[in-house]
Motif scaffolding. Sequence first.
Motif, PDB file in Angstrom:
ATOM      1  N   ILE A  40       2.562   4.913  -1.788  1.00  0.00           N
ATOM      2  CA  ILE A  40       2.331   4.059  -0.612  1.00  0.00           C
ATOM      3  C   ILE A  40       2.464   4.887   0.655  1.00  0.00           C
ATOM      4  O   ILE A  40       1.627   4.810   1.555  1.00  0.00           O
ATOM      5  CB  ILE A  40       3.316   2.867  -0.603  1.00  0.00           C
ATOM      6  CG1 ILE A  40       2.988   1.903  -1.745  1.00  0.00           C
ATOM      7  CG2 ILE A  40       3.279   2.146   0.740  1.00  0.00           C
ATOM      8  CD1 ILE A  40       4.071   0.871  -2.012  1.00  0.00           C
ATOM      9  N   LEU A  41       3.510   5.701   0.722  1.00  0.00           N
ATOM     10  CA  LEU A  41       3.738   6.528   1.907  1.00  0.00           C
ATOM     11  C   LEU A  41       2.617   7.542   2.134  1.00  0.00           C
ATOM     12  O   LEU A  41       2.276   7.850   3.269  1.00  0.00           O
ATOM     13  CB  LEU A  41       5.085   7.243   1.809  1.00  0.00           C
ATOM     14  CG  LEU A  41       6.314   6.359   1.925  1.00  0.00           C
ATOM     15  CD1 LEU A  41       7.567   7.160   1.651  1.00  0.00           C
ATOM     16  CD2 LEU A  41       6.382   5.698   3.288  1.00  0.00           C
ATOM     17  N   SER A  42       2.052   8.041   1.058  1.00  0.00           N
ATOM     18  CA  SER A  42       0.989   9.047   1.196  1.00  0.00           C
ATOM     19  C   SER A  42      -0.393   8.411   1.363  1.00  0.00           C
ATOM     20  O   SER A  42      -1.382   9.125   1.533  1.00  0.00           O
ATOM     21  CB  SER A  42       0.993   9.981  -0.012  1.00  0.00           C
ATOM     22  OG  SER A  42       0.619   9.278  -1.176  1.00  0.00           O
ATOM     23  N   GLY A  43      -0.466   7.083   1.306  1.00  0.00           N
ATOM     24  CA  GLY A  43      -1.739   6.394   1.487  1.00  0.00           C
ATOM     25  C   GLY A  43      -2.593   6.315   0.243  1.00  0.00           C
ATOM     26  O   GLY A  43      -3.741   5.874   0.301  1.00  0.00           O
ATOM     27  N   LYS A  44      -2.057   6.715  -0.902  1.00  0.00           N
ATOM     28  CA  LYS A  44      -2.827   6.680  -2.145  1.00  0.00           C
ATOM     29  C   LYS A  44      -2.876   5.282  -2.757  1.00  0.00           C
ATOM     30  O   LYS A  44      -3.771   4.986  -3.539  1.00  0.00           O
ATOM     31  CB  LYS A  44      -2.234   7.663  -3.158  1.00  0.00           C
ATOM     32  CG  LYS A  44      -2.395   9.102  -2.733  1.00  0.00           C
ATOM     33  CD  LYS A  44      -1.776  10.039  -3.736  1.00  0.00           C
ATOM     34  CE  LYS A  44      -1.902  11.479  -3.240  1.00  0.00           C
ATOM     35  NZ  LYS A  44      -1.189  12.411  -4.093  1.00  0.00           N
ATOM     36  N   ARG A  45      -1.904   4.428  -2.411  1.00  0.00           N
ATOM     37  CA  ARG A  45      -1.861   3.056  -2.927  1.00  0.00           C
ATOM     38  C   ARG A  45      -1.530   2.103  -1.802  1.00  0.00           C
ATOM     39  O   ARG A  45      -0.862   2.479  -0.841  1.00  0.00           O
ATOM     40  CB  ARG A  45      -0.781   2.916  -4.013  1.00  0.00           C
ATOM     41  CG  ARG A  45      -0.970   3.843  -5.165  1.00  0.00           C
ATOM     42  CD  ARG A  45      -1.101   3.346  -6.546  1.00  0.00           C
ATOM     43  NE  ARG A  45      -0.974   1.980  -6.884  1.00  0.00           N
ATOM     44  CZ  ARG A  45      -0.219   1.529  -7.868  1.00  0.00           C
ATOM     45  NH1 ARG A  45       0.545   2.362  -8.553  1.00  0.00           N
ATOM     46  NH2 ARG A  45      -0.216   0.259  -8.184  1.00  0.00           N
ATOM     47  N   LYS A  46      -1.984   0.877  -1.945  1.00  0.00           N
ATOM     48  CA  LYS A  46      -1.646  -0.192  -1.011  1.00  0.00           C
ATOM     49  C   LYS A  46      -0.705  -1.139  -1.740  1.00  0.00           C
ATOM     50  O   LYS A  46      -0.974  -1.514  -2.882  1.00  0.00           O
ATOM     51  CB  LYS A  46      -2.895  -0.924  -0.551  1.00  0.00           C
ATOM     52  CG  LYS A  46      -3.798  -0.039   0.291  1.00  0.00           C
ATOM     53  CD  LYS A  46      -4.973  -0.798   0.813  1.00  0.00           C
ATOM     54  CE  LYS A  46      -5.833   0.151   1.650  1.00  0.00           C
ATOM     55  NZ  LYS A  46      -6.909  -0.563   2.318  1.00  0.00           N
ATOM     56  N   PRO A  47       0.381  -1.510  -1.101  1.00  0.00           N
ATOM     57  CA  PRO A  47       1.360  -2.362  -1.788  1.00  0.00           C
ATOM     58  C   PRO A  47       0.925  -3.820  -1.843  1.00  0.00           C
ATOM     59  O   PRO A  47       0.136  -4.279  -1.009  1.00  0.00           O
ATOM     60  CB  PRO A  47       2.600  -2.216  -0.912  1.00  0.00           C
ATOM     61  CG  PRO A  47       2.034  -2.031   0.460  1.00  0.00           C
ATOM     62  CD  PRO A  47       0.803  -1.188   0.258  1.00  0.00           C
ATOM     63  N   SER A  48       1.460  -4.525  -2.811  1.00  0.00           N
ATOM     64  CA  SER A  48       1.299  -5.976  -2.850  1.00  0.00           C
ATOM     65  C   SER A  48       2.198  -6.550  -1.755  1.00  0.00           C
ATOM     66  O   SER A  48       3.109  -5.868  -1.272  1.00  0.00           O
ATOM     67  CB  SER A  48       1.728  -6.512  -4.216  1.00  0.00           C
ATOM     68  OG  SER A  48       3.133  -6.360  -4.369  1.00  0.00           O
ATOM     69  N   PRO A  49       1.975  -7.794  -1.367  1.00  0.00           N
ATOM     70  CA  PRO A  49       2.875  -8.408  -0.387  1.00  0.00           C
ATOM     71  C   PRO A  49       4.335  -8.398  -0.830  1.00  0.00           C
ATOM     72  O   PRO A  49       5.237  -8.197  -0.011  1.00  0.00           O
ATOM     73  CB  PRO A  49       2.334  -9.833  -0.248  1.00  0.00           C
ATOM     74  CG  PRO A  49       0.876  -9.694  -0.553  1.00  0.00           C
ATOM     75  CD  PRO A  49       0.821  -8.653  -1.648  1.00  0.00           C
ATOM     76  N   THR A  50       4.588  -8.574  -2.117  1.00  0.00           N
ATOM     77  CA  THR A  50       5.959  -8.568  -2.634  1.00  0.00           C
ATOM     78  C   THR A  50       6.610  -7.208  -2.445  1.00  0.00           C
ATOM     79  O   THR A  50       7.748  -7.113  -1.981  1.00  0.00           O
ATOM     80  CB  THR A  50       5.979  -8.957  -4.125  1.00  0.00           C
ATOM     81  OG1 THR A  50       5.379 -10.247  -4.271  1.00  0.00           O
ATOM     82  CG2 THR A  50       7.384  -8.970  -4.682  1.00  0.00           C
ATOM     83  N   ILE A  51       5.910  -6.154  -2.791  1.00  0.00           N
ATOM     84  CA  ILE A  51       6.445  -4.796  -2.658  1.00  0.00           C
ATOM     85  C   ILE A  51       6.627  -4.442  -1.185  1.00  0.00           C
ATOM     86  O   ILE A  51       7.641  -3.868  -0.790  1.00  0.00           O
ATOM     87  CB  ILE A  51       5.540  -3.768  -3.366  1.00  0.00           C
ATOM     88  CG1 ILE A  51       5.448  -4.063  -4.867  1.00  0.00           C
ATOM     89  CG2 ILE A  51       6.017  -2.345  -3.105  1.00  0.00           C
ATOM     90  CD1 ILE A  51       6.758  -4.026  -5.624  1.00  0.00           C
ATOM     91  N   ALA A  52       5.648  -4.801  -0.352  1.00  0.00           N
ATOM     92  CA  ALA A  52       5.756  -4.533   1.090  1.00  0.00           C
ATOM     93  C   ALA A  52       6.974  -5.237   1.664  1.00  0.00           C
ATOM     94  O   ALA A  52       7.694  -4.677   2.497  1.00  0.00           O
ATOM     95  CB  ALA A  52       4.490  -4.980   1.804  1.00  0.00           C
ATOM     96  N   SER A  53       7.234  -6.447   1.202  1.00  0.00           N
ATOM     97  CA  SER A  53       8.395  -7.204   1.661  1.00  0.00           C
ATOM     98  C   SER A  53       9.693  -6.512   1.266  1.00  0.00           C
ATOM     99  O   SER A  53      10.629  -6.424   2.064  1.00  0.00           O
ATOM    100  CB  SER A  53       8.352  -8.623   1.085  1.00  0.00           C
ATOM    101  OG  SER A  53       9.474  -9.350   1.470  1.00  0.00           O
TER     102      SER A  53
END
Length: 83
Positions: A40-53
């Motif tokens: 996520i930090l490197s921009g390779k994946r986008k988090p789900s709302p749950t993970i972002a939360s």
Amino acid sequence: MVNLTLKDEVKTRLLIAETGSSLRGFSKNVGVSHAYVSQILSGKRKPSPTIASKIARGLDKKIEEIFLIKVVENNNRKSEEVN
């Protein structure tokens, strides 16, 4: 559908460091795998709302302070960014 994108990798890494944890320790504390947080930090994946939360709560921030939130209709015809 909601797409979340990290706003600023450097700022987020600094916020994680300010928690007093390593990236691995922070990941463990928020209940997200180290590999997933790193992607996520490197921009390779986008988090789900749950993970972002989970990440935002771990940083004592609101989701919108850490992530750009884009609401996309299922037919992909219309999108709206939330600041």
